[in-house]
Motif scaffolding. Structure first.
Motif, PDB file in Angstrom:
ATOM      1  N   UNK A 215       0.943  -1.210  -0.101  1.00  0.00           N
ATOM      2  CA  UNK A 215      -0.113  -0.163   0.071  1.00  0.00           C
ATOM      3  C   UNK A 215       0.929   0.992  -0.237  1.00  0.00           C
ATOM      4  N   UNK A 216       2.134   1.152   0.715  1.00  0.00           N
ATOM      5  CA  UNK A 216       3.094   2.272   0.895  1.00  0.00           C
ATOM      6  C   UNK A 216       3.517   2.956  -0.587  1.00  0.00           C
ATOM      7  N   UNK A 217       3.603   2.046  -1.560  1.00  0.00           N
ATOM      8  CA  UNK A 217       4.161   2.158  -2.867  1.00  0.00           C
ATOM      9  C   UNK A 217       3.174   2.892  -3.899  1.00  0.00           C
ATOM     10  N   UNK A 218       1.705   3.081  -3.549  1.00  0.00           N
ATOM     11  CA  UNK A 218       0.675   3.409  -4.484  1.00  0.00           C
ATOM     12  C   UNK A 218       1.201   4.911  -5.334  1.00  0.00           C
ATOM     13  N   UNK A 219       1.731   5.749  -4.487  1.00  0.00           N
ATOM     14  CA  UNK A 219       2.070   7.116  -5.384  1.00  0.00           C
ATOM     15  C   UNK A 219       3.549   7.105  -5.498  1.00  0.00           C
ATOM     16  N   UNK A 220       4.143   6.050  -5.555  1.00  0.00           N
ATOM     17  CA  UNK A 220       5.702   6.015  -5.874  1.00  0.00           C
ATOM     18  C   UNK A 220       6.284   6.057  -7.220  1.00  0.00           C
ATOM     19  N   UNK A 221       5.403   5.470  -8.029  1.00  0.00           N
ATOM     20  CA  UNK A 221       5.769   5.326  -9.495  1.00  0.00           C
ATOM     21  C   UNK A 221       6.027   3.811  -9.705  1.00  0.00           C
TER      22      UNK A 221
ATOM     23  N   UNK B 254      13.123  -6.701 -12.147  1.00  0.00           N
ATOM     24  CA  UNK B 254      13.229  -5.281 -12.353  1.00  0.00           C
ATOM     25  C   UNK B 254      11.680  -4.551 -12.236  1.00  0.00           C
ATOM     26  N   UNK B 255      11.564  -3.537 -11.569  1.00  0.00           N
ATOM     27  CA  UNK B 255      10.161  -2.855 -11.364  1.00  0.00           C
ATOM     28  C   UNK B 255      10.211  -1.977 -12.747  1.00  0.00           C
ATOM     29  N   UNK B 256       9.211  -1.002 -12.602  1.00  0.00           N
ATOM     30  CA  UNK B 256       8.922   0.005 -13.623  1.00  0.00           C
ATOM     31  C   UNK B 256       9.898   1.198 -13.473  1.00  0.00           C
ATOM     32  N   UNK B 257      10.672   1.362 -12.189  1.00  0.00           N
ATOM     33  CA  UNK B 257      11.564   2.408 -11.944  1.00  0.00           C
ATOM     34  C   UNK B 257      12.988   1.999 -11.990  1.00  0.00           C
ATOM     35  N   UNK B 258      13.738   2.759 -12.757  1.00  0.00           N
ATOM     36  CA  UNK B 258      15.241   2.400 -12.726  1.00  0.00           C
ATOM     37  C   UNK B 258      15.907   2.228 -11.303  1.00  0.00           C
ATOM     38  N   UNK B 259      16.757   1.235 -11.029  1.00  0.00           N
ATOM     39  CA  UNK B 259      17.200   1.043 -10.018  1.00  0.00           C
ATOM     40  C   UNK B 259      16.473   0.324  -8.730  1.00  0.00           C
ATOM     41  N   UNK B 260      15.304   0.219  -9.103  1.00  0.00           N
ATOM     42  CA  UNK B 260      14.440  -0.530  -8.167  1.00  0.00           C
ATOM     43  C   UNK B 260      14.180  -1.689  -8.496  1.00  0.00           C
ATOM     44  N   UNK B 261      14.133  -2.737  -7.818  1.00  0.00           N
ATOM     45  CA  UNK B 261      14.084  -4.216  -7.976  1.00  0.00           C
ATOM     46  C   UNK B 261      12.869  -4.755  -6.924  1.00  0.00           C
ATOM     47  N   UNK B 262      12.540  -5.983  -7.093  1.00  0.00           N
ATOM     48  CA  UNK B 262      11.504  -6.614  -6.303  1.00  0.00           C
ATOM     49  C   UNK B 262      11.554  -8.137  -6.213  1.00  0.00           C
ATOM     50  N   UNK B 263      11.297  -8.668  -5.109  1.00  0.00           N
ATOM     51  CA  UNK B 263      11.340 -10.138  -4.829  1.00  0.00           C
ATOM     52  C   UNK B 263      10.325 -10.683  -3.738  1.00  0.00           C
ATOM     53  N   UNK B 264       9.980 -11.917  -4.171  1.00  0.00           N
ATOM     54  CA  UNK B 264       8.902 -12.488  -3.053  1.00  0.00           C
ATOM     55  C   UNK B 264       7.595 -12.496  -3.209  1.00  0.00           C
ATOM     56  N   UNK B 265       7.133 -12.425  -1.967  1.00  0.00           N
ATOM     57  CA  UNK B 265       5.450 -12.562  -2.139  1.00  0.00           C
ATOM     58  C   UNK B 265       4.934 -11.337  -2.492  1.00  0.00           C
ATOM     59  N   UNK B 266       5.560 -10.261  -2.361  1.00  0.00           N
ATOM     60  CA  UNK B 266       5.051  -8.810  -2.662  1.00  0.00           C
ATOM     61  C   UNK B 266       4.800  -8.603  -4.329  1.00  0.00           C
ATOM     62  N   UNK B 267       5.472  -9.676  -5.118  1.00  0.00           N
ATOM     63  CA  UNK B 267       5.525  -9.305  -6.303  1.00  0.00           C
ATOM     64  C   UNK B 267       4.558 -10.084  -7.206  1.00  0.00           C
ATOM     65  N   UNK B 268       4.561  -9.974  -8.414  1.00  0.00           N
ATOM     66  CA  UNK B 268       3.507 -10.588  -9.567  1.00  0.00           C
ATOM     67  C   UNK B 268       4.165 -12.238  -9.643  1.00  0.00           C
TER      68      UNK B 268
END
Length: 534
Positions: free
Chosen positions: A460-466, A482-496
């Motif tokens: 929820x805290x990421x909704x206005x982050x881009x 990789x996410x939609x933002x350069x330099x920002x990656x993601x992993x685990x149960x919070x991802x698709x």
């Protein structure tokens, strides 16, 4: 009481006692008192530094206190007591209490232990636990440690299944439940750091100031579950500056009872796995910042610039790259009565809270593996289980469905939508569901509702982050993490990424760290880390 193997282990552990201790027992006539006497005799026989005194007069029977000689040093007085048998998950709590009262130093951060010693009190803690609760030992051990270090603190750990009348009178319907000076203090898993932070009101502000002074990281991982831990290890092995900001190190795994599909380990438990993960991360030069909740992300303003993570305490962290691994939490059914009666009959952990509903009627909402496993476990404790599934059929594995169908005190209701949880103002009294085939409403009278309908990502805290999120709130990632933002990656149960499993989260966390490192080395020109305080 204890088998030969446990006796040998106990004898080895108690070899670390530095000063004599006394077990002061308050016993009655029942079987519980007989079992406690047998246990205490085994403990006393394991070390010549342990003596047994049967002249205790505590009102709770059976119970026993662990004391050390404080005649010459009143400041060394200890208030550690167990009401009920500390077996099952609590046997480790007993061993640690014996060691800490006996002078063996606790394995906590020295700064936190100094905070404990400085608390003025008086603080009289009572914790209700169950032997099957995997969340309870952390709380019991933390409060026992505090009582062993500070004479202004006392703690009694109470087996709710053994003291049912007391549980009923105090309306304890979830474990662990902690009372401070007779008033509610907290429920659920709490670490020593969390407890101290609640008592030491200046601790949050001091920690925020320390965080503000930190230099920028090369890789900052937000989240401390399996994905976050794996990312931290892989990133730190590259020899770069790595930070981990976790609201609760270990995440959802801390609440997992049995893990039997972690490759090469036939069986383990969540807290044990988390302890191994944390130690592995600490083996490297990674800055772990626990109890830090992220509330905002500000993208880099220039290519290769610093990304800012805002924290709930008002501080911020900056990094050249960020890995989001915030995991997921239990999904709520979101009907009237759920929030009002949470921990008053509405529960989410059958292993923890099941024993409190012995002989009562309960419902389980959810027909997947978690829901069916919960119903099977509860059927051996409670009087009756009603399993409610929204779909037209259960979704659990066939072997689990066959086991559930064989139980005489279970009713399975499919094509049913829970519409309301009822209560009398203090506790749950029933549940209403709608038959989706006939559009008719049905009420079930019961005393407990266990919600087992899957997970929701902590995003929820990421909704206005881009950061792009799916319609389910999951962070959208590509094959590199990789996410939609350069330099920002993601992993685990919070991802698709499909299939929310520990081993998959670890693999994705490792991959995201390698991707983040690849991103850093390809920056042109490289941007030097700057001070967050600048």
């Amino acid at each position: 009481m204890l088998d030969a193997g446990l006796k040998d282990q106990l004898k080895a552990y108690l070899g670390n006692l530095r000063q004599p201790i006394e077990l002061v027992a308050s016993l009655g006539e029942g079987q519980g008192s007989k079992d406690m006497l047998a246990l205490l005799e085994d403990v006393a026989a394991a070390s010549d530094k342990v003596s047994l005194n049967l002249a205790g007069d505590d009102a709770r029977k059976p119970s026993f206190a662990i004391e050390r000689d404080a005649k010459d040093s009143p400041q060394d007085k200890v208030g550690v007591r167990f009401a009920g048998l500390p077996l099952g998950h609590e046997f480790t709590s007993l061993v640690l209490a014996l060691l800490h009262v006996g002078g063996h130093p606790p394995k906590f951060d020295a700064e936190v232990l100094d905070q404990v010693r400085a608390l003025e009190g008086p603080f009289r803690f009572e914790t209700y636990f169950s032997q099957s609760c995997q969340n309870c030992p952390d709380v019991v051990q933390a409060l026992n440690t505090m009582a062993a270090l500070n004479p202004n603190i006392t703690h009694v750990a109470i087996d709710g299944a053994l003291f049912q009348q007391e549980v009923e009178a105090r309306q304890v319907m979830a474990v662990p439940t902690v009372l401070l000076n007779g008033q509610p203090f907290g429920q659920g898993r709490m670490s020593l750091e969390q407890i101290v932070a609640k008592l030491d009101t200046g601790a949050v502000a001091r920690e925020a100031e320390k965080i503000k002074a930190k230099d920028a990281f090369e890789v900052l991982i937000v989240g401390g579950g399996p994905a976050g831990a794996a990312a931290a290890i892989y990133a730190a092995r590259k020899g770069i500056r790595v930070g981990v900001a976790a609201e609760r190190f270990g995440g959802q795994v801390l609440d997992t009872m049995a893990i039997e599909n972690f490759i090469s380990v036939s069986h383990t438990e969540g807290p044990r796995l988390v302890a191994g993960l944390e130690q592995h991360v600490k083996d490297y030069d990674a800055d772990i910042m626990n109890l830090q909740k992220a509330v905002g992300l500000v993208p880099a303003q220039t290519p290769g610039g610093l990304i800012e993570i805002k924290l709930e305490n008002g501080a911020s962290l900056t990094s050249r790259s960020v890995i989001l691994a915030t995991g997921a939490r239990w999904r709520n059914v979101n009907v009237p009565g759920e929030a009002e009666y949470k921990n008053k009959g509405v529960a989410y952990c059958p292993h923890c809270d099941g024993p409190l509903f012995k002989g009562k009627r309960v419902a389980v909402i959810g027909g997947g593996n978690s829901g069916v496993e919960a119903a099977i476990d509860l059927a051996g404790i409670v009087a009756h289980v009603t399993l409610i599934e929204f779909d037209s059929q259960l979704r659990a594995d066939a072997v689990l469905q066959r086991k559930l169908a064989s139980l005489p005190n279970v009713k399975i209701v499919t094509s049913a939508m829970t519409t309301e949880i009822h209560g009398d103002g203090t506790r749950v009294s029933g549940l209403t569901y709608k038959d989706r085939n006939h559009d008719s409403a049905h009420r079930v009278d019961l005393e407990g509702v266990f919600v087992q309908i899957g997970l929701v990502p902590n995003t929820e805290w990421l909704k206005d982050s881009g950061v792009a999120l799916s319609n389910r709130g999951e962070i959208e990632v590509d094959y590199r993490g990789e996410t939609s933002l350069p330099g920002v990656f993601a992993a685990g149960d919070a991802t698709t990424t499909p299939y929310k499993q520990i081993v998959i989260a670890m693999g994705e966390g490792s991959k995201s760290a390698l991707s983040a490192f690849d991103y850093l080395i390809r920056l042109e020109p490289a941007v030097p880390a700057q001070s967050a305080a600048a």
